[in-house]
Design an enzyme around this catalytic site. Sequence first.
Site, PDB file in Angstrom:
ATOM      1  CB  CYS A   1      -0.883   0.022   1.241  1.00 25.56           C
ATOM      2  SG  CYS A   1      -1.932  -1.430   1.435  1.00 25.56           S
TER       3      CYS A   1
ATOM      4  CD  GLU B   1      -2.331   3.641   3.235  1.00 28.78           C
ATOM      5  OE1 GLU B   1      -1.881   3.083   2.197  1.00 28.78           O
ATOM      6  OE2 GLU B   1      -3.504   3.512   3.615  1.00 28.78           O
TER       7      GLU B   1
ATOM      8  CB  CYS C   1      -5.687  -2.150   4.371  1.00 32.91           C
ATOM      9  SG  CYS C   1      -3.905  -2.447   4.518  1.00 32.91           S
TER      10      CYS C   1
HETATM   11 ZN    ZN Z   1      -2.719  -0.809   3.502  1.00 36.97          ZN
END
Ligand code: ZN
Length: 134
Positions: free
Chosen positions: A56, A58, A87
Amino acid sequence: MSQINDRQLVRAALEGGKNAYIPYSNYRVGAALLSASGEVFSGCNVENAGYSPTICAERTAMVKAISEGHQQFSCIAVVSRGAGSPCGVCRQFMFEFAPDMRVILADLDGQVRMVTTAAELLPHGFGPANLDAG
Ligand SMILES: [Zn+2]
């Protein structure tokens, strides 16, 4: 300390998202992480044909920062279609380093939809302190 404001951080997240590798979901995510020392690390999601190796935006931003010696963070801006929230894996990752970090969620137009913290996103989270508990 840093002079960067939320709007600038969201703009950096939008810029970071431009490099997203998203041939499967077409769900673009950008992130911009502000270190306690005032440096900004951007990130994007990077998908993989094997699916589980996908990372991801992040965590991309956080790993970039950590790999360059930063472990204290004050804020992260995350931008995506509909301002999706991080998430579970990313929530855990944020909680490890910066439970008090502000988390700004914005859409792809840069409109801020939510401002929260890593700890609020992961209530009763498991962190380094748990391993020290007697
Ligand atoms: Zn994530």
